[in-house]
Write a protein that holds these residues in place. Structure first.
Motif, PDB file in Angstrom:
ATOM      1  N   VAL A   1       0.836  -1.202   0.000  1.00  0.00           N
ATOM      2  CA  VAL A   1       0.000   0.000   0.000  1.00  0.00           C
ATOM      3  C   VAL A   1       0.870   1.251   0.000  1.00  0.00           C
ATOM      4  N   ASP A   2       0.478   2.226  -0.793  1.00  0.00           N
ATOM      5  CA  ASP A   2       1.153   3.521  -0.742  1.00  0.00           C
ATOM      6  C   ASP A   2       0.458   4.357   0.328  1.00  0.00           C
ATOM      7  N   PHE A   3       1.023   4.331   1.535  1.00  0.00           N
ATOM      8  CA  PHE A   3       0.365   5.006   2.649  1.00  0.00           C
ATOM      9  C   PHE A   3       0.347   6.528   2.472  1.00  0.00           C
ATOM     10  N   GLY A   4       1.182   7.018   1.575  1.00  0.00           N
ATOM     11  CA  GLY A   4       1.215   8.457   1.342  1.00  0.00           C
ATOM     12  C   GLY A   4       0.152   8.908   0.350  1.00  0.00           C
ATOM     13  N   SER A   5      -0.532   7.946  -0.273  1.00  0.00           N
ATOM     14  CA  SER A   5      -1.497   8.306  -1.314  1.00  0.00           C
ATOM     15  C   SER A   5      -2.797   8.832  -0.729  1.00  0.00           C
ATOM     16  N   GLU A   6      -3.445   9.750  -1.470  1.00  0.00           N
ATOM     17  CA  GLU A   6      -4.719  10.272  -0.986  1.00  0.00           C
ATOM     18  C   GLU A   6      -5.804   9.192  -1.009  1.00  0.00           C
ATOM     19  N   ASP A   7      -5.552   8.094  -1.763  1.00  0.00           N
ATOM     20  CA  ASP A   7      -6.527   7.002  -1.823  1.00  0.00           C
ATOM     21  C   ASP A   7      -6.869   6.430  -0.443  1.00  0.00           C
ATOM     22  N   VAL A   8      -5.905   6.513   0.479  1.00  0.00           N
ATOM     23  CA  VAL A   8      -6.144   6.008   1.830  1.00  0.00           C
ATOM     24  C   VAL A   8      -7.329   6.737   2.468  1.00  0.00           C
ATOM     25  N   TRP A   9      -7.542   7.990   2.051  1.00  0.00           N
ATOM     26  CA  TRP A   9      -8.555   8.842   2.691  1.00  0.00           C
ATOM     27  C   TRP A   9      -9.802   9.023   1.845  1.00  0.00           C
ATOM     28  N   THR A  10      -9.876   8.329   0.709  1.00  0.00           N
ATOM     29  CA  THR A  10     -10.939   8.613  -0.256  1.00  0.00           C
ATOM     30  C   THR A  10     -12.281   7.975   0.104  1.00  0.00           C
ATOM     31  N   CYS A  11     -12.248   6.752   0.623  1.00  0.00           N
ATOM     32  CA  CYS A  11     -13.495   6.002   0.839  1.00  0.00           C
ATOM     33  C   CYS A  11     -14.460   6.771   1.736  1.00  0.00           C
ATOM     34  N   VAL A  12     -15.726   6.879   1.297  1.00  0.00           N
ATOM     35  CA  VAL A  12     -16.749   7.576   2.081  1.00  0.00           C
ATOM     36  C   VAL A  12     -17.531   6.616   2.979  1.00  0.00           C
ATOM     37  N   THR A  13     -17.104   5.366   3.025  1.00  0.00           N
ATOM     38  CA  THR A  13     -17.732   4.325   3.859  1.00  0.00           C
ATOM     39  C   THR A  13     -19.241   4.209   3.623  1.00  0.00           C
ATOM     40  N   CYS A  14     -19.647   4.359   2.357  1.00  0.00           N
ATOM     41  CA  CYS A  14     -21.085   4.374   2.061  1.00  0.00           C
ATOM     42  C   CYS A  14     -21.678   2.977   2.058  1.00  0.00           C
ATOM     43  N   LYS A  15     -20.798   1.952   2.034  1.00  0.00           N
ATOM     44  CA  LYS A  15     -21.184   0.543   2.178  1.00  0.00           C
ATOM     45  C   LYS A  15     -21.797  -0.079   0.921  1.00  0.00           C
ATOM     46  N   ALA A  16     -21.826   0.647  -0.193  1.00  0.00           N
ATOM     47  CA  ALA A  16     -22.402   0.077  -1.420  1.00  0.00           C
ATOM     48  C   ALA A  16     -21.612  -1.162  -1.833  1.00  0.00           C
ATOM     49  N   CYS A  17     -20.281  -1.092  -1.770  1.00  0.00           N
ATOM     50  CA  CYS A  17     -19.451  -2.219  -2.192  1.00  0.00           C
ATOM     51  C   CYS A  17     -19.597  -3.398  -1.248  1.00  0.00           C
TER      52      CYS A  17
ATOM     53  N   VAL B   1     -11.309  -2.571   6.253  1.00  0.00           N
ATOM     54  CA  VAL B   1      -9.952  -2.557   5.691  1.00  0.00           C
ATOM     55  C   VAL B   1      -9.493  -1.108   5.501  1.00  0.00           C
ATOM     56  N   MET B   2     -10.395  -0.276   4.960  1.00  0.00           N
ATOM     57  CA  MET B   2     -10.050   1.133   4.751  1.00  0.00           C
ATOM     58  C   MET B   2      -9.704   1.785   6.097  1.00  0.00           C
ATOM     59  N   ARG B   3     -10.502   1.438   7.105  1.00  0.00           N
ATOM     60  CA  ARG B   3     -10.278   2.020   8.426  1.00  0.00           C
ATOM     61  C   ARG B   3      -8.927   1.550   8.968  1.00  0.00           C
ATOM     62  N   ALA B   4      -8.590   0.296   8.679  1.00  0.00           N
ATOM     63  CA  ALA B   4      -7.308  -0.233   9.151  1.00  0.00           C
ATOM     64  C   ALA B   4      -6.139   0.520   8.523  1.00  0.00           C
ATOM     65  N   LEU B   5      -6.265   0.829   7.216  1.00  0.00           N
ATOM     66  CA  LEU B   5      -5.190   1.580   6.546  1.00  0.00           C
ATOM     67  C   LEU B   5      -5.027   2.944   7.219  1.00  0.00           C
ATOM     68  N   ARG B   6      -6.165   3.567   7.512  1.00  0.00           N
ATOM     69  CA  ARG B   6      -6.121   4.897   8.128  1.00  0.00           C
ATOM     70  C   ARG B   6      -5.542   4.833   9.536  1.00  0.00           C
ATOM     71  N   ARG B   7      -5.922   3.767  10.246  1.00  0.00           N
ATOM     72  CA  ARG B   7      -5.370   3.592  11.596  1.00  0.00           C
ATOM     73  C   ARG B   7      -3.865   3.494  11.539  1.00  0.00           C
TER      74      ARG B   7
ATOM     75  N   ALA C   1      -2.655   7.009  10.973  1.00  0.00           N
ATOM     76  CA  ALA C   1      -2.900   7.942  12.068  1.00  0.00           C
ATOM     77  C   ALA C   1      -2.125   7.561  13.326  1.00  0.00           C
ATOM     78  N   SER C   2      -2.032   6.243  13.608  1.00  0.00           N
ATOM     79  CA  SER C   2      -1.395   5.890  14.866  1.00  0.00           C
ATOM     80  C   SER C   2       0.099   5.663  14.712  1.00  0.00           C
ATOM     81  N   LEU C   3       0.524   5.159  13.564  1.00  0.00           N
ATOM     82  CA  LEU C   3       1.951   4.864  13.413  1.00  0.00           C
ATOM     83  C   LEU C   3       2.701   5.966  12.684  1.00  0.00           C
ATOM     84  N   GLY C   4       1.930   6.854  12.069  1.00  0.00           N
ATOM     85  CA  GLY C   4       2.583   7.955  11.376  1.00  0.00           C
ATOM     86  C   GLY C   4       3.378   7.518  10.163  1.00  0.00           C
ATOM     87  N   ILE C   5       2.916   6.459   9.485  1.00  0.00           N
ATOM     88  CA  ILE C   5       3.684   6.020   8.319  1.00  0.00           C
ATOM     89  C   ILE C   5       3.204   6.666   7.029  1.00  0.00           C
TER      90      ILE C   5
END
Lengths: 657, 142, 382
Positions: C57-73, C86-92, C95-99
């Motif tokens: 995963v590219d943790f620096g990518s804006e894709d990490v923050w894109t999902c609106v969690t609308c649950k359609a998928c 999974v999206m929340r895990a990437l963000r965690r 946010a927590s490890l600062g990677i």
């Protein structure tokens, strides 16, 4: 009273047991239990040398009770009973302790597992002392077979048995045999015409002296067990005298009422009196009572006037036919999944979104379009999309793979190209082409220029975003190999719909007392080693009622069931359950509770020397034990599962080691 | 209650739950070693005496498990078992045993996962409520 | 050529942060095809799942923050992958490890929430100021209903009317309700989805303690986000309350005949399903029942309504982040509503109110189109 001399044998099962359970310690422990004269451990007890240990100890040490601790008794209890018998003992003087499936394979703590194994062995030793010799009885086997379902599976099984000169009753629910295969146009991967290979078989079935064919009939009730099943068949009134009807079709022509044809998947209409298709067997007409205006409203009788043979008989009633058979083969087939529930695919909302079976009828020369692939408006499609895994491999619908869709999608791609020159797009997740000639067929279609797009279709829409998409169906998916969203405008979409269990599979299962898996298909006795038997002796399953499969596999399975049935018939007798109930007449009050509770009507209250007591019909008793639980005086006992034995086992399990 | 390991006897019908336990084994699912299975041909074969005997012997829990209502090899064994268990429960109340100590389950041959889960749950639950009051009594008598 | 090798450690970080479901993904791409982002820009959900499987995963990518969690998928996924987890895990992990990099706007909101208990950075003591002049009583032991309006209607002047409408309805119906003290904090739903797990835990604990010590039994909320976390996430942390969304509460009052709507509203109203009320909690009928009970109101339906409803773009913490013009789902919705001839877009979520109001204004449609919460419509129709 004889002295109890028990032999205990602990199996290593290689490292399967010995890797977790300390088998030496268990054997040592068992050796000092009361009544045990010898306790051994061995690498593979089920091997010949393993079994010889038992036989030798019976002969040389006078062992008269045997306990083997190994795998599940469902696996090897019969093996060791046989060994005990070969050693000269009654096979029921044997007890099995399951220390593999219930112990070494489910616990990784060696000490806990070893302790548990000791407990299980102790309980088995305690119980085996109480076992009594039982006599295995034989009953004659009725040399005839019931086959339920007249599709390719049922026909094949029936023919194989009948060709062995044994009687077959073939029951088919529809007016004609043939099943789904009769609806197919061509078969993958050879592209031979389905009808050409099927109709000779249908005709053979129709004329075979050893096959009694009952079409438009359903099995209503089955009782009895292997060797003598009693079957009630409801032959539905077709309001046509089969012996008089010549199949000329004049009646259907004159019938003023038309309804959608099931055979043509609703793409054409049929008369209310009809012969489902040209090659139908039997080639006789049937009146669809539900839609017949005369039968519903009392006016019409047009068919009667048209029938020169005088075959129409509005007075006909359903008929119950009772037969006795030794074995039953279930070949009830599948239903096609209705893709309308996946609303984003637009089935029924869009005219040119079709299911596989509908497309089969379009390409068939005898079908509603005379073999032309046409859109609803009569045009030929310039582009066609095939959507794989519709309702399959999807836990929202069916988790399993339907196995045939990849291949029939390739077949459709070929037909679309051959018959229309359309561009073809296949949307797949994985191509599964595992059978003989299948991968080669995939290769051939690649050569023919089919576009393969790897991605599960997200939606089918008529909402055009470009001029190119106007008036088209747009298939939206990710092309997962490119990592891009792709929109493909096409004229026609074919949904490769899942094969699913018959809507009435639950009821059929109940009638036959056979189980279904979680996916709804019938459960085989053993997935690998007994794939066409069911847990109910004498009942076999073939074809798509067991799981989705293609024609070659279905035929092979059907042949397997026929072989199973023929093998039972040639043996001629059936072994009856020995562990059945028995009554101690000296304490029986003749209260009749056992009679009330028994689902097999085995007990009956009779007068013996002027006293009313219960008597067990041993041929009917299955040994379920319900009578023993309900008996208020304790007069009824189940042999081999007596109160004394189970209490001893429980007692042993609660004791300290 | 640290270190308390409940003792469970499970009466399992030959056709469904015993087979489910076999399946749990062939699938190598791990579950606590606190259970000892007694094979019966049908859940409808379980005599209330067997359960009482087990409790008398000091076990902390008893499981009676067999086919689902419609899957019975003997047509209606599970229904009979349910009726027996209902009556037995009343008796256990009178004897002062908690409801959780007797568990009735239907586990089909294909439900190995469920079998393992039931055992896990039962062990956890029994650990919470502690040893059977009968165990103490039996020990006191001994 | 760029060569990729699996990076197990990164996969493990994601798994530990709650990304376990990603193991099930079989890469069919249905999520990508279903995701509303792909109407406006490329967002390859499937590829992110695979990258996460391989730790690439590219943790620096804006894709990490894109999902609106609308649950359609998630609702359509054939393998039942909880993609939101999974999206929340990437963000965690970020946010927590600062990677990686947390977007500025989100970082500020997170800081506000952690600091003063609301994303707007307003003083906590002014949480109930929206009701200053309404004489709403404070919740006390024995009060039947706690009304919890969500931070947005509590502080945002443009959305205050949602809360004030609820108060007006409750007053008219003489419902025994109250507001909890200003110690209440943001429910934490969105900040949790944005990856700030610890912040969520402390918010939830604060609110659970506050509700429990005040003897709260029933909470009525205006926001589906509060609803979701109170109902699905607080019980795991020991907070067990009866939770009702205002739409459920009002619909049941109408059903019982206690709430009668008499004033005519001769307008065409289209209802937009909020993701957290609809897909996340299956509440589709109650808001529609309420709207149908308003005399004169003509209820329209979007072509993609209910289970297929389009997100406003505000879930998963996106409400605090900037979405460039041309990529806003709410713009698509407003356009659709205009084409259908709707006068009002009715919603049942403060985030939807914010996003749709914004779109209506920026698209210059304020003259012809209004955005209203159903509580506002009910209050007006009484």
């Amino acid at each position: 009273m004889e002295e109890i001399r028990t032999g205990v044998y602990i199996c290593h099962c290689g490292l399967n047991i010995a890797g977790v359970v300390d088998v030496e310690e268990v054997a040592k422990y068992a050796g000092q239990l009361p009544g045990v004269v010898v306790s051994r451990e061995y690498r593979y007890m089920c091997s010949d040398p393993g079994q010889d240990l038992i036989k030798d100890d019976i002969k040389e040490l006078g062992v008269n009770r045997v306990v083997v601790a190994s795998c599940s008794p469902r696996m090897h209890e019969p093996t060791f009973r046989k060994a005990v018998e070969d050693g000269g003992l009654n096979p029921y003087l044997y007890e099995h302790a399951n220390i593999r499936e219930h112990c070494s394979w489910v616990h990784d703590d060696k000490e806990l597992a070893t302790n548990k194994a000791k407990d299980l062995v102790r309980a088995a030793v305690r119980r085996v002392c109480r076992h009594e010799p039982l006599v295995v009885r034989e009953a004659p086997f009725t040399p005839s077979v019931l086959v339920i379902g007249g599709g390719i599976a049922g026909m094949q099984a029936a023919l194989d048995i009948a060709n062995g000169h044994q009687k077959v009753y073939l029951v088919e629910r529809d007016p004609s045999i043939g099943g789904h295969m009769a609806q197919l146009d061509r078969t993958f991967p050879t592209l031979d015409c389905s009808e050409c290979i099927l109709t000779p078989k249908m005709s053979d079935v129709g004329h075979h002296p050893f096959i009694e064919l009952h079409t438009y009939s359903e099995v209503e009730e089955v009782s009895g067990s292997i060797g003598s099943f009693k079957v009630k068949i409801r032959k539905k009134a077709r309001y046509v005298d089969e012996s008089k009807c010549v199949g000329c079709g004049d009646c259907e022509e004159k019938c003023p009422w038309k309804v959608p044809s099931e055979y043509e998947m609703g793409l054409a209409k049929r008369g209310v009196i009809y012969i489902p298709f040209a090659q139908a067997i039997p080639n006789v007409a049937t009146i669809d009572g539900e839609h017949c205006v005369y039968l519903q409203k009392g006016k019409c009788r047009a068919c009667e006037k048209a029938c020169e043979a005088g075959a129409i008989d509005f007075e006909q009633k359903d008929e119950i036919i009772e037969v006795e058979v030794g074995a039953i083969i279930v070949a009830t087939g599948y239903d096609q999944f209705d893709p309308a529930v996946i609303s984003q695919y637009g089935y029924r909302r869009f005219d040119n979104v079709l299911t596989g079976l509908e497309f089969e009828r379009l390409t068939c020369a005898a079908g509603p379009t005379e073999g032309k692939i046409l859109l609803k408006d009569g045009r030929e499609p310039e582009s066609v999309a095939l959507v794989h895994c519709v309702g399959s491999r999807d836990q929202n619908y069916h988790e399993y793979c339907s196995r045939v869709c990849c291949m029939y999608a390739l077949k459709y791609a070929h037909l679309a190209k051959e018959l229309t020159k359309a561009d073809v797009y296949q949307f797949y997740i994985d191509m599964r082409c595992f059978g003989e000639g299948y991968e080669e067929f995939y290769n051939r279609l690649s050569e023919e220029g089919v576009n393969f797009i790897r991605g599960k279709v997200a939606k089918i829409t008529d909402d055009a975003v470009t001029d190119e998409e106007k008036g088209k169906l747009v298939v939206v998916s990710e092309d997962t190999l490119l990592g891009k969203l792709i929109r493909v405008p096409v004229d026609m979409v074919i949904l490769c719909s899942a094969l699913q269990p018959r809507a009435d599979a639950e009821n059929v299962g109940k009638i036959l007392n056979i189980n279904r898996r979680a996916d709804g298909f019938f459960l085989e006795r053993h997935v690998k080693l007994d794939p066409v038997a069911t847990p109910t002796d004498g009942i076999f399953i073939a074809g798509c009622c067991e799981a989705p499969r293609d024609i070659p596999d279905t035929v092979a399975q059907a042949e397997a069931t026929a072989a199973k049935a023929l093998s039972l018939i040639s043996r001629g007798t059936v072994t009856l359950e020995a562990a059945i109930s028995t009554v101690d007449e000296s304490i029986c009050h003749g209260c009749g509770r056992c009679e009330e509770v028994c689902p097999f009507s085995a007990p009956s209250i009779v007068s013996k020397n002027g006293v009313m007591v219960s008597e067990i019909n041993e041929a009917l008793c299955k040994g379920c034990g319900a009578c023993a639980v309900i008996c208020p005086t304790g007069a009824v006992t189940i042999k081999h599962f007596t109160q004394d034995e189970i209490l001893a086992q429980v007692d042993a399990l609660t004791e300290a080691r | 209650m640290a270190g308390f390991e409940p003792q469970i006897i499970a009466f399992c019908c030959n056709w469904c739950t015993y087979a489910a336990a076999d399946l749990a084994g062939t699938s190598r699912m791990q579950y606590p070693a606190n259970v000892r299975i007694v094979r019966v041909m049908c859940s409808g074969m379980v005599n209330p005496l067997y359960v009482l005997k087990a409790f008398e012997g000091g076990v902390d829990g008893v499981l009676i498990a067999g086919c689902h209502l419609t899957d019975c090899h003997y047509i209606d064994g599970p229904t009979k078992c349910d009726a027996m268990v209902d009556k037995l429960r009343e008796m256990l109340h009178v004897l002062g045993l908690e409801d959780e100590r007797l568990r009735r389950e239907m586990v089909a041959a294909s439900e190995g996962v469920l079998f393992a889960r039931v055992i896990k749950e039962m062990v956890e639950q029994l650990k919470k409520i502690g040893p059977s009051p009968f165990k103490a009594r039996t020990e006191a008598l001994a | 050529m760029e060569v990729l090798s699996p990076y197990k450690e990164a996969t493990e970080v994601i798994l530990e942060a709650g990304g376990e479901p990603l193991k099930l993904c079989y890469q069919c791409g249905l999520c990508t095809g279903t995701c509303p982002w792909n109407m406006v820009r490329s967002f390859l959900v499937r590829r992110i799942m695979h990258e996460a499987q391989l730790g690439a995963v590219d943790f620096g990518s804006e894709d990490v923050w894109t999902c609106v969690t609308c649950k359609a998928c998630v609702d359509r996924c054939p393998r039942g992958v909880e993609i939101i987890d999974v999206m929340r895990a990437l963000r965690r992990a970020v946010a927590s490890l600062g990677i990686g990099v947390v977007p500025d706007a989100l970082r500020i909101s997170a800081k506000n929430i952690a600091g003063v208990g609301n994303p707007l950075g307003e003083p906590p003591e002014r949480r109930n100021d929206w009701a200053k002049d309404l004489k709403v009583k404070d919740f006390a032991k024995g009060t039947e209903v706690l009304y919890f309006p969500c931070c947005v209607p509590s502080y945002d002047p443009g959305v205050k009317n949602v809360a004030r409408s609820v108060a007006a309805i409750f007053d008219r119906l003489k419902i025994d309700y109250g507001l909890i003290g200003t110690e209440a904090k943001c429910c934490g739903e969105a900040i949790r989805k944005a990856g700030y797990e610890e912040t969520f835990q402390s918010l939830a604990q604060n609110n659970i303690d506050l509700f429990t010590s005040n003897g709260v039994k029933t909470v009525v909320v205006s926001s589906p986000h509060c609803y979701h976390t109170f109902k699905a996430e607080y019980p795991e942390l020991g907070g067990e309350f009866e939770v009702l969304h205002i739409a459920q509460y009002l619909a049941s009052l109408i059903d019982k005949g206690k709430l009668k709507l008499s004033k005519e509203l001769n307008k065409k109203v289209v209802y937009s399903d909020p993701c957290y009320l609809g897909r996340h909690n299956h509440i589709y009928d109650e808001p529609r029942e309420i709207l149908k009970a308003i005399p004169g109101l003509e209820l329209l339906e979007f072509p993609d309504a209910r289970e297929n409803g389009l997100c406003c773009g505000g879930g998963g913490g996106r409400i605090w982040m900037d979405t460039p013009k041309g990529e806003r789902f709410s713009d698509i919705r407003v356009e659709q509503a205009a084409e259908m001839g709707a006068d009002i877009i009715a919603v049942a979520c403060p985030y939807c109110v914010l996003n749709y109001t914004d779109s209506v204004l920026s698209m210059g449609k304020a003259e012809t189109m209004q955005v209203k919460d159903i509580a506002e419509l009910v209050a007006e129709a009484m």
